[in-house]
Design an enzyme around this catalytic site. Structure first.
Site, PDB file in Angstrom:
ATOM      1  CD  GLU A   1      -3.120  -0.981   2.138  1.00  0.00           C
ATOM      2  OE1 GLU A   1      -2.859  -0.418   3.222  1.00  0.00           O
ATOM      3  OE2 GLU A   1      -4.246  -1.440   1.872  1.00  0.00           O
TER       4      GLU A   1
ATOM      5  CD  GLU B   1      -4.062  -5.989   2.591  1.00  0.00           C
ATOM      6  OE1 GLU B   1      -4.863  -5.212   3.173  1.00  0.00           O
ATOM      7  OE2 GLU B   1      -2.828  -5.891   2.677  1.00  0.00           O
TER       8      GLU B   1
HETATM    9  P1  P53 Z   1      -7.110  -2.562   9.490  1.00  0.00           P
HETATM   10  C1  P53 Z   1      -6.220   1.879   5.614  1.00  0.00           C
HETATM   11  C2  P53 Z   1      -7.074   1.786   4.522  1.00  0.00           C
HETATM   12  C3  P53 Z   1      -7.089   0.637   3.769  1.00  0.00           C
HETATM   13  C4  P53 Z   1      -6.252  -0.414   4.091  1.00  0.00           C
HETATM   14  O1  P53 Z   1      -6.861  -2.574   7.915  1.00  0.00           O
HETATM   15  C5  P53 Z   1      -5.395  -0.307   5.156  1.00  0.00           C
HETATM   16  C6  P53 Z   1      -5.372   0.833   5.928  1.00  0.00           C
HETATM   17  C7  P53 Z   1      -4.480   0.943   7.106  1.00  0.00           C
HETATM   18  O2  P53 Z   1      -5.204   0.717   8.262  1.00  0.00           O
HETATM   19  O3  P53 Z   1      -4.489  -1.260   5.483  1.00  0.00           O
HETATM   20  C8  P53 Z   1      -4.498  -2.537   4.906  1.00  0.00           C
HETATM   21  O4  P53 Z   1      -6.206  -3.587  10.062  1.00  0.00           O
HETATM   22  C9  P53 Z   1      -3.176  -3.156   5.259  1.00  0.00           C
HETATM   23  C10 P53 Z   1      -3.271  -4.233   6.284  1.00  0.00           C
HETATM   24  C11 P53 Z   1      -4.426  -3.933   7.211  1.00  0.00           C
HETATM   25  C12 P53 Z   1      -5.711  -4.013   6.392  1.00  0.00           C
HETATM   26  O5  P53 Z   1      -5.670  -3.128   5.307  1.00  0.00           O
HETATM   27  O6  P53 Z   1      -6.774  -1.185   9.913  1.00  0.00           O
HETATM   28  O7  P53 Z   1      -2.446  -3.610   4.145  1.00  0.00           O
HETATM   29  O8  P53 Z   1      -2.042  -4.335   6.943  1.00  0.00           O
HETATM   30  O9  P53 Z   1      -4.513  -4.767   8.320  1.00  0.00           O
HETATM   31  C13 P53 Z   1      -6.966  -3.750   7.190  1.00  0.00           C
HETATM   32  O10 P53 Z   1      -8.547  -2.918   9.680  1.00  0.00           O
END
Ligand code: P53
Length: 476
Positions: A176, A374
């Site tokens: 990201e 993801e």
């Molecule tokens: P969490 C922000 C917006 C979109 C994805 O996020 C993001 C974030 C950062 O928080 O992160 C990604 O755990 C990232 C993972 C993360 C996952 O999305 O905040 O690549 O490490 O855990 C979900 O709910």
């Protein structure tokens, strides 16, 4: 009609710091994830000056995958995973980041982990840098504000490509990388670049300089990876959060277009090997005299990626802020709620069609294979009286997104390599440090306070996803 590839890579995704724990095992050094406290829904994590006594650092133990990985991979195999996306913790390989020689115990851990995956025919998909910069590099060198980081990263990447040659074929460089478009966020700056907000500095400029060094490092790593093994498939990793115009007013359309440019120019550099035209013009206008050399520009050209890896959780919305023809995008303050969408408990807009939109957006520009690395629904799970988690809301979210993903393949003709839902086993949230913001098919008995047995159990979504994989996405 096009359909999902026969060898479609169904699997799940995690990152080392969010599940491994063992933060000091096998000689591991302290990473930026190790100095982030537990936040809560709406309460940001604090970034402390090193590991301080009396603070709660949820990543130190996480779900202790370091000691449970055999059991966990066995469960992934039971679901039918064809691949497993994780990251290599940089601090296991180079504990401080600037050592001459890598740490053998750290290298060995991933040998064992990858061997365990291959035992079940599971292909590892590896992110090299997923919010895990060695803290020493932040303290001593100022993180990615320093050109020296390019060499440290390329060395780390090279050691990994050499050691795991034949074991790992799918790679991504920086997770990201475009999150730091939000240069007003302590979290995004630290996780992407090891930068700290400084009121005396223009953080937007700092962000562009750090991003440039990362993009050069990525391009050099791609070249190395191809040299070491021509079979390597090396991608970028972009957070795809489409930004829609709130209305059909031309000013809103233009504001959204400029916001998309501001968030996704990173993909232009990764995929096209050059900066988009608007950026040098913008740097001039702001009088940003960045350290971008002719050699850098050649490296960018020669190190373009093989595929676009991306995350997708939500979309955002914007309207014109009346700030003139620049439509300067201020990610921290410019978003508006989309009146047509519902949001998760954490305020993330649920928009399955946005996934198809994002895939088309990438495809129109870059014509590269894509990999959804993801996607998922963070939610509070309740363990019912029968001892089980009945997570129909998670199944519903994933089903609706997989439907749109299939349309992007069958109708739009997009070449999609695979799909790895986020947090296939419950883990520590990156954004909030919570355990109770869960994404998994597998429940882990541990809560926000850090209490629990760490026992693993199957949620309803486990059997559902098993059927999805077995039917190559037909049985949703
Ligand atoms: P969490 C922000 C917006 C979109 C994805 O996020 C993001 C974030 C950062 O928080 O992160 C990604 O755990 C990232 C993972 C993360 C996952 O999305 O905040 O690549 O490490 O855990 C979900 O709910």
């Amino acid at each position: 009609m096009a359909e999902l590839r026969k060898d479609f890579l169904w699997g799940g995704a995690v990152a080392a710091h969010q599940l491994e724990g063992g933060w000091q095992e096998g000689g591991k050094g302290v990473s930026v994830a190790d100095i982030m406290t537990a936040g809560a829904n709406g309460v940001p994590r604090r970034i402390t000056a090193g590991v301080l006594p009396g603070e709660n650092y949820p990543n130190h133990e996480a779900i202790d995958f370091y000691h449970h990985y055999k059991e966990d991979i066995k469960l992934f195999a039971e679901m039918g995973f064809k691949c497993f996306r994780t990251s290599i913790a940089w601090t296991r390989i180079f504990p401080n980041g600037d050592e001459a020689e890598p740490n053998e115990a750290g290298l060995k851990f991933y040998d064992d982990l990858f061997a365990e995956c291959h035992k079940y025919g599971i292909e590892p998909v590896i992110t090299l840098s997923h919010f895990e910069i060695p803290y020493h590099l932040v303290k001593e060198y100022g993180g990615w504000s320093n050109r020296k980081m390019i060499d440290f990263f390329v060395k780390f990447a090279t050691v990994c490509f050499e050691r795991y040659r034949g074991q790992v074929k799918y790679w991504m460089t920086f997770n990201e990388i475009n999150n730091q478009t939000n240069y007003e966020s302590d979290f995004a700056l630290m996780t992407n670049s090891g930068l700290t907000m400084d009121p005396h500095k223009d953080m937007e400029r700092e962000m562009y300089q750090a991003s440039h060094y990362e993009l050069v490092a990525s391009a050099l790593a791609v070249q190395k990876g191809h040299e070491i093994d021509p079979n390597n498939q090396i991608g970028c990793m972009i957070a795809m959060v489409p930004i829609y115009p709130l209305t059909a007013k031309p000013h809103d359309i233009m504001a959204a277009e400029k916001a998309m440019q501001a968030r996704y120019w990173f993909a232009d550099v990764h995929c096209n090997g050059r900066y988009p035209n608007w950026l040098p013009v913008y740097f001039d206008k702001r009088d940003y005299q960045l350290d971008i050399t002719t050699e850098d520009l050649v490296a960018l050209q020669q190190g373009t990626v093989d595929y676009i890896g991306f995350s997708y959780y939500m979309s955002n919305c914007i309207e014109d802020h009346g700030n003139g023809p620049d439509y300067h995008y201020d990610e921290a303050n410019n978003h508006t709620q989309n009146p047509y969408l519902e949001v998760s408990d954490w305020g993330w807009a649920i928009d399955p069609e946005g996934l198809r939109y994002g895939m088309n957006w990438f495809n129109d520009r870059y014509h590269l294979p894509q990999f959804i690395v993801e996607n998922g629904f963070g939610a509070i799970d309740q363990v019912s009286a029968d001892g089980k988690v009945h997570d129909s809301y998670r199944i519903d979210y994933l089903r609706r997104h997989i439907e749109q993903m299939k349309l992007a393949v069958t109708i739009d003709g997009i070449d999609l390599m695979g799909y790895t839902p986020w947090g296939c086993i419950d883990l520590v949230s990156a954004g909030t440090g919570q355990m109770d913001k869960r994404y998994g098919f597998i429940y882990v008995d541990k809560n926000d306070a850090g209490a629990g047995t760490l026992a693993r159990s199957r949620k309803d979504s486990f059997a559902w996803y098993q059927r999805v994989i077995a039917s190559n996405g037909a049985d949703l």
